[in-house]
Design a protein around this motif. Structure first.
Motif: not given
Length: 184
Positions: A2-23
């Motif tokens: 099992s591998v646990r990956i922690l994603a940190l998103v640099g954009s704090l905006r709720a609807g950011s495209y980078n947040r969507q990439l994390a999702e």
């Protein structure tokens, strides 16, 4: 394994495209792997040795360090702000780098990806994040890169998860990161 990956998103905006990439990464995690998106980067105070002492650190920094300690790898997802990484992500890397030589990022496999408005998809920011994470002690997977240009146009009508090309490339990134974490 099992591998646990922690994603940190640099954009704090709720609807950011980078947040969507994390999702999207969380949905596409390979079998045996999970991607957990860290939610509280905006709560971290700026790194300051005066508040990071042997007696303790701010609760938000302790939570971040604990999340990174529990992870096998980090996926850093960032836009490009003024030609470099956002302060929130740099600050998180600073907190994870301490105590010097024994920080929570030390020895963790790290991949850096993201999307930005410009024609190069944030490559300057991604290069800066790779450099900073490596100096902080992370083991940066240098051959894993995904910089998606034209975010505002490309994702204006669709979530990155619905973009077949992005999903395929993100799946490859996650597979390589899992493989690297397994060897690391």
């Amino acid at each position: 394994m099992s591998v646990r990956i922690l994603a940190l998103v640099g954009s704090l905006r709720a609807g950011s495209y980078n947040r969507q990439l994390a999702e999207t990464a969380a949905k596409l995690a390979p079998e045996g792997a999970t991607v957990d998106i860290y939610e509280d980067l905006g709560e971290l105070p700026f790194y300051n040795e005066d508040i990071d002492t042997e007696a303790g650190a701010p609760a938000s920094a302790v939570r971040l360090r604990e999340a990174a300690d529990a992870a096998d790898a980090l996926l850093l997802i960032t836009p490009e702000y003024n030609g470099t990484m956002p302060a929130a992500l740099k600050n998180a890397i600073d907190w994870l780098s301490r105590p010097f030589g024994a920080g929570a990022i030390r020895g963790k496999s790290v991949a850096v990806i993201g999307t930005a408005l410009g024609q190069y998809g944030g490559v300057w920011a991604h290069d800066d994040v790779r450099r900073s994470a490596g100096v902080a002690g992370g083991t940066v997977v240098e051959d894993v890169k995904l910089s998606i240009p034209g975010s505002a146009n490309r994702f204006a009508e669709t979530h990155p998860a619905a973009d077949a090309e992005v999903s395929e490339q993100l799946g490859e990134v996650l597979g390589a990161l899992v493989e690297h974490a397994g060897r690391n």
